[in-house]
Design a protein around this motif. Structure first.
Motif, short mmCIF file in Angstrom:
data_model
loop_
_atom_site.label_atom_id
_atom_site.label_comp_id
_atom_site.label_asym_id
_atom_site.label_seq_id
_atom_site.Cartn_x
_atom_site.Cartn_y
_atom_site.Cartn_z
N PHE A 1 36.10 -32.50 -12.73
CA PHE A 1 37.35 -31.80 -12.93
C PHE A 1 38.47 -32.72 -12.46
N ALA A 2 39.63 -32.61 -13.09
CA ALA A 2 40.74 -33.48 -12.71
C ALA A 2 42.03 -32.67 -12.65
N LEU A 3 42.77 -32.84 -11.57
CA LEU A 3 44.10 -32.27 -11.47
C LEU A 3 45.11 -33.37 -11.76
N LEU A 4 45.86 -33.19 -12.83
CA LEU A 4 46.93 -34.13 -13.16
C LEU A 4 48.19 -33.68 -12.43
N VAL A 5 48.69 -34.51 -11.55
CA VAL A 5 49.90 -34.20 -10.80
C VAL A 5 51.03 -35.00 -11.43
N LEU A 6 51.99 -34.29 -12.01
CA LEU A 6 53.03 -34.92 -12.82
C LEU A 6 54.40 -34.82 -12.18
N SER A 7 54.45 -34.49 -10.91
CA SER A 7 55.73 -34.42 -10.18
C SER A 7 55.49 -34.92 -8.76
N PRO A 8 56.55 -35.18 -8.01
CA PRO A 8 56.36 -35.67 -6.63
C PRO A 8 55.79 -34.62 -5.69
N ASP A 9 55.92 -33.34 -6.03
CA ASP A 9 55.46 -32.26 -5.16
C ASP A 9 53.94 -32.24 -5.11
N ARG A 10 53.37 -32.27 -3.90
CA ARG A 10 51.91 -32.32 -3.76
C ARG A 10 51.34 -31.04 -3.19
N GLY A 11 52.12 -29.97 -3.22
CA GLY A 11 51.64 -28.71 -2.66
C GLY A 11 50.45 -28.16 -3.42
N VAL A 12 50.53 -28.16 -4.75
CA VAL A 12 49.42 -27.65 -5.56
C VAL A 12 48.18 -28.53 -5.37
N GLU A 13 48.40 -29.82 -5.34
CA GLU A 13 47.28 -30.76 -5.11
C GLU A 13 46.55 -30.43 -3.82
N ASN A 14 47.29 -30.25 -2.73
CA ASN A 14 46.67 -29.97 -1.44
C ASN A 14 45.92 -28.64 -1.46
N ALA A 15 46.48 -27.66 -2.18
CA ALA A 15 45.80 -26.36 -2.26
C ALA A 15 44.46 -26.49 -2.98
N PHE A 16 44.41 -27.26 -4.05
CA PHE A 16 43.15 -27.46 -4.76
C PHE A 16 42.15 -28.23 -3.90
N LEU A 17 42.63 -29.27 -3.21
CA LEU A 17 41.71 -30.04 -2.38
C LEU A 17 41.11 -29.19 -1.27
N ASP A 18 41.85 -28.21 -0.80
CA ASP A 18 41.31 -27.29 0.21
C ASP A 18 40.29 -26.32 -0.39
N ALA A 19 40.42 -26.06 -1.72
CA ALA A 19 39.60 -25.00 -2.33
C ALA A 19 38.35 -25.52 -3.03
N VAL A 20 38.30 -26.79 -3.42
CA VAL A 20 37.22 -27.24 -4.30
C VAL A 20 35.88 -27.40 -3.61
N GLY A 21 35.87 -27.59 -2.30
CA GLY A 21 34.59 -27.83 -1.63
C GLY A 21 33.95 -29.10 -2.15
N ASP A 22 32.64 -29.01 -2.51
CA ASP A 22 31.95 -30.21 -3.01
C ASP A 22 31.88 -30.24 -4.53
N LEU A 23 32.71 -29.45 -5.21
CA LEU A 23 32.80 -29.52 -6.67
C LEU A 23 33.33 -30.90 -7.07
N PRO A 24 32.67 -31.59 -8.01
CA PRO A 24 33.21 -32.90 -8.44
C PRO A 24 34.65 -32.76 -8.91
N PHE A 25 35.55 -33.48 -8.27
CA PHE A 25 36.98 -33.24 -8.47
C PHE A 25 37.75 -34.51 -8.18
N THR A 26 38.73 -34.79 -9.03
CA THR A 26 39.58 -35.95 -8.79
C THR A 26 41.03 -35.57 -9.04
N VAL A 27 41.94 -36.28 -8.41
CA VAL A 27 43.38 -36.06 -8.58
C VAL A 27 43.97 -37.31 -9.23
N VAL A 28 44.76 -37.09 -10.28
CA VAL A 28 45.36 -38.20 -11.00
C VAL A 28 46.88 -38.03 -10.96
#
Length: 766
Positions: free
Chosen positions: A463-490
């Protein structure tokens, strides 16, 4: 120069126990093994043949979307290296009177406007060889001479009888072709249109014909002459695929008859050897379900259609299913996630199959017209012959259709495992595609670094979260929620406008799962729960055994409600012999309504925001329903209850319903404004579809004047005002009377054939 390969399957002994047992070692079965093993799933492949018989008329052309899969599987360059005729023979697809005849209309090779990849031509033999080598390197067993004879489902998996040996698997995947033994043993029927005639795809061998065709003939041609039609395509420097027919279903042509047609396609007399012949039909046969318990179908085992891109559809099945099976086996998702494989792929396969069948029929008519004009002998260069060739060219040009939609538009926008996007957008078209970043659609690809790396390369198998703005709030929320689900942030700059949101969650199969500037109620966990089917899902209520189903009701809940809040209504309508399906949102309506097993009449019931959305769908003509019930249709503006107790009071006085709402409380749901565009459409509708408007006279959110006006404006409507009813009118104290009112409406529908005005407009003194 390479010839067509015949490759024995590895002789590895089968494991006693495996996560997924794949039946069928054709390209789709082998691709499934690559997809799953790349995700850490323990797989094994069996096939009753002892070797890959590759001298056959398999697929040759692969779209940019398929090439994207090859690239992610890590086999693209090896497939490119497995060319079996010189690449300079590829000149696009030429329309010709014969290989040495006249060109009627060149088909240019299209650049990959929507993909970083280009289309690729390699015979099926090249794919199977590379796939087998890749799996051998990974240590994945592919056992030939092994036949599935029976299987038994257990609570933990499937016990499969394979040539006298029992293999225990968590899941069984049938990729064993159109006559699938897996599908037959599972008892899954197929539906669709049967053929009225048959054709043959031949592989013919030639000697050295370079003196007639030159050292670099066109490798891909479509022939139109008085005897031959269809593809004439090189498989190697000595093997060519050519079509023959059509023939009556009961006719068995001789080898000489088939070879005579093949010679006509070449356009000169030559010695030919018939290496193989494969029958095909202009027909559609699609399994009624792609999943039955722990048994799954992919490729031709699931759907057979008129040739042209079938293998690519099979690869699409594999990519859709792969990440879901891996998520279930890893414990990231419940087994129910696999239901979405059927919900997403079967409607897509049906769309493409319908297009392919219609295209084949048009091609048959075009060929008849061409032969009525009369294809001149290739040696005839006179003015009359030139005029006829020009006339043929014009006739063929009239039928030219782009297939960008078929190639790229695998949309899943009505899927239960993507976040609702608030609209279905333009209807699917075979000939049109534009990048669409809404949930359910393929995420737009592109190069993300100057050295050639693509977005899909960056996503990999995660799974990939595309972060397209400087705000990283959503990114941090996902990183807290995904656990060991294969996940990357772009992190990407300059693509916000292309995606229409600051953040985009992309599934491992490259489809958008969610997008937004901020997270919805419930946060990242709520998004992941829906995408992985860990949230409450669609619920069905069926009539008691022995009763014939009298119709189908689809229910769309409102704000703060879910499927469980409609258990009593669903059970009550089911007791009156109606099939009730409670959805999780309006975005599921189109997919649910397309279910071929639903019994008509089909009625949509919407509550609160569900009523507004359903009303808007009906007003726009975007539903196949026979009638609609709008319950608790809200008015404009917001009215925010000051407390949870006040919100409960405005909703209902029924203790059972209050208890369900309190158990999974979403306080403040009724404070959320309803989209005014939906209300405009619902209140302004004059749709000629029977309407039942239900409203409680104690509902503080109702716009009484607007409801009265719409009831009078609609051609066929009944306005039923429920005494002492509150906003959740379907679930208030009067739910028995409300259910009876709905049943009366349903019975009136069933008694009208066709549906004609059956009630007069009724208003109320309120």
């Amino acid at each position: 120069m390479r010839d067509v390969h015949v490759v024995p399957f590895p002789s590895d002994a089968l494991p006693d126990d495996v996560d997924v047992l794949i039946v069928g070692a054709g390209p789709v079965g082998l691709a499934a093994a690559i997809e799953l093993s790349s995700r850490g799933v323990d797989v094994a492949v069996i096939d009753r043949a002892r070797e890959a018989t590759l001298i056959r008329a398999g697929a040759m052309g692969h779209t940019p979307r398929v090439v994207e899969h090859f690239r992610r599987w890590g086999v693209l360059q090896r497939i490119r290296d497995e060319w079996t005729f010189p690449p300079e023979w590829n000149r696009g697809i030429r329309l010709v009177t014969s290989l040495v005849g006249h060109e009627l209309a060149p088909t240019p090779t299209r650049a990959g406007r929507f993909s970083s990849e280009e289309a690729l031509r390699r015979p099926q033999s090249a794919l199977q060889k590379v796939f087998l080598e890749h799996l051998a390197f990974r240590g994945v067993p592919v056992a030939g001479g092994r036949e599935l004879t029976a299987f038994r489902e257990t609570a933990e998996g499937v016990d499969a009888d394979v040539s006298g040996v029992t293999v225990r698997a968590r899941y069984l995947l049938g990729a064993d072709g159109g006559s699938s033994s897996v599908r037959r043993l599972a008892g899954i029927p197929r539906d669709g249109e049967r053929a009225t005639e048959k054709r043959y795809r031949l592989i013919v061998r030639t000697g050295d014909i370079s003196d007639r065709v030159g050292p670099a003939p066109s490798g891909t041609n479509i022939v139109f002459n008085q005897k031959a039609s269809g593809f004439l395509a090189a498989v190697s420097t000595r093997e060519w695929r050519v079509y023959a027919g059509p023939f009556p279903l009961d006719h068995v042509p001789s080898d000489d008859e088939l070879l005579d047609t093949a010679r006509a396609a070449f356009g000169f007399d030559l010695d030919l050897e018939l290496a193989s012949s494969t029958t095909f039909y202009e027909a559609t046969r699609i399994a009624r379900t792609f999943r039955s318990g722990r048994v799954l179908l992919a490729g031709d085992a699931a759907h057979v259609r008129t040739p042209g891109g079938n293998l690519g559809e099979g690869f699409g099945d594999v990519v859709n299913l792969g990440w879901k099976l891996a998520a279930v086996l890893a414990g990231h998702a419940p087994d129910s996630l696999l239901d979405s494989y059927d919900r997403e792929r079967r409607p897509h396969n049906q769309r493409v199959a319908d297009f392919a069948l219609e295209r084949a029929r048009r091609a048959r008519l075009a060929l008849a017209d061409v032969r009525a004009i009369g294809v001149p002998d290739d040696a005839d260069l006179g003015p009359a012959a030139q005029r006829r060739r020009a006339e043929i060219t014009a006739r063929l040009a009239a039928d030219r259709v782009d297939t960008a939609g078929v190639t790229f538009d695998e949309r899943y926008d009505t899927s239960p495992v993507v976040w609702p996007s608030g609209g279905l957008g333009a209807p699917w078209r075979a000939d049109v595609y534009e990048d669409d970043p809404r949930p359910g659609h393929r995420a737009p690809d592109g190069v993300v670094d100057p050295y050639g790396g693509t977005l899909y390369d960056r996503i990999g198998t995660s799974f990939a979260l595309l972060v397209l703005s400087p705000d990283r709030g959503v990114e941090n929320a996902f990183l807290d929620a995904v656990g060991d689900l294969p996940f990357t942030v772009v992190h990407l700059d300059g693509l916000r406008d292309r995606y229409g949101a600051d953040n985009v969650l992309v599934r491992p199969d490259h489809h958008v799962a969610w997008r937004g500037d901020t997270l919805p109620a419930g946060g990242a966990t709520a998004v992941l729960d829906r995408i992985l089917d860990r949230s409450p899902r669609m619920t069905d209520f069926f009539p008691p055994p022995g009763l014939n189903t009298r119709g189908t009701v689809l229910v769309v809940p409102g704000r703060g409600e879910n499927q469980r809040t409609y258990a009593r209504l669903g059970a009550r309508l089911a007791a009156d012999a109606y099939h009730v399906r409670v959805l999780s949102g309006v975005d599921e309506v189109a997919g649910a309504a397309a279910d071929p097993d639903l019994v008509r009449p089909l009625v949509l019931i919407g509550a609160d925001t569900g009523a507004a959305s359903v009303g808007a769908l009906v007003a726009d003509g975007r539903t196949a329903a026979d009638a609609v019930v709008l319950a608790g249709l809200p008015g404009y503006g917001t009215q925010g209850p000051e407390s949870w107790d006040e919100e409960l009071d405005t909703r209902t006085h029924c203790p059972t319903h209050r208890g369900v709402l309190t158990a999974e409380a979403t306080p403040g749901a009724l404070s959320t404004a309803v989209d005014s565009a939906l209300l405009d459409a619902a209140y302004g509708s004059t749709a000629d579809l029977p309407h039942l408007l239900l409203v409680g006279d104690a509902d503080p959110y109702a716009d009484r004047a607007a409801l009265t006006r719409v009831a009078k404006a609609l051609p066929r409507a009944r306005l039923a005002v429920v005494r002492d009813g509150h906003h959740d009118v379907l679930n208030d104290l009067q739910h028995r009377s409300v259910a009876a009112e709905i049943v009366g409406f349903l019975e009136a529908l069933r008694d009208s054939d066709p549906l004609v005005p059956f009630v007069s407009v009724e208003s109320s003194a309120w």
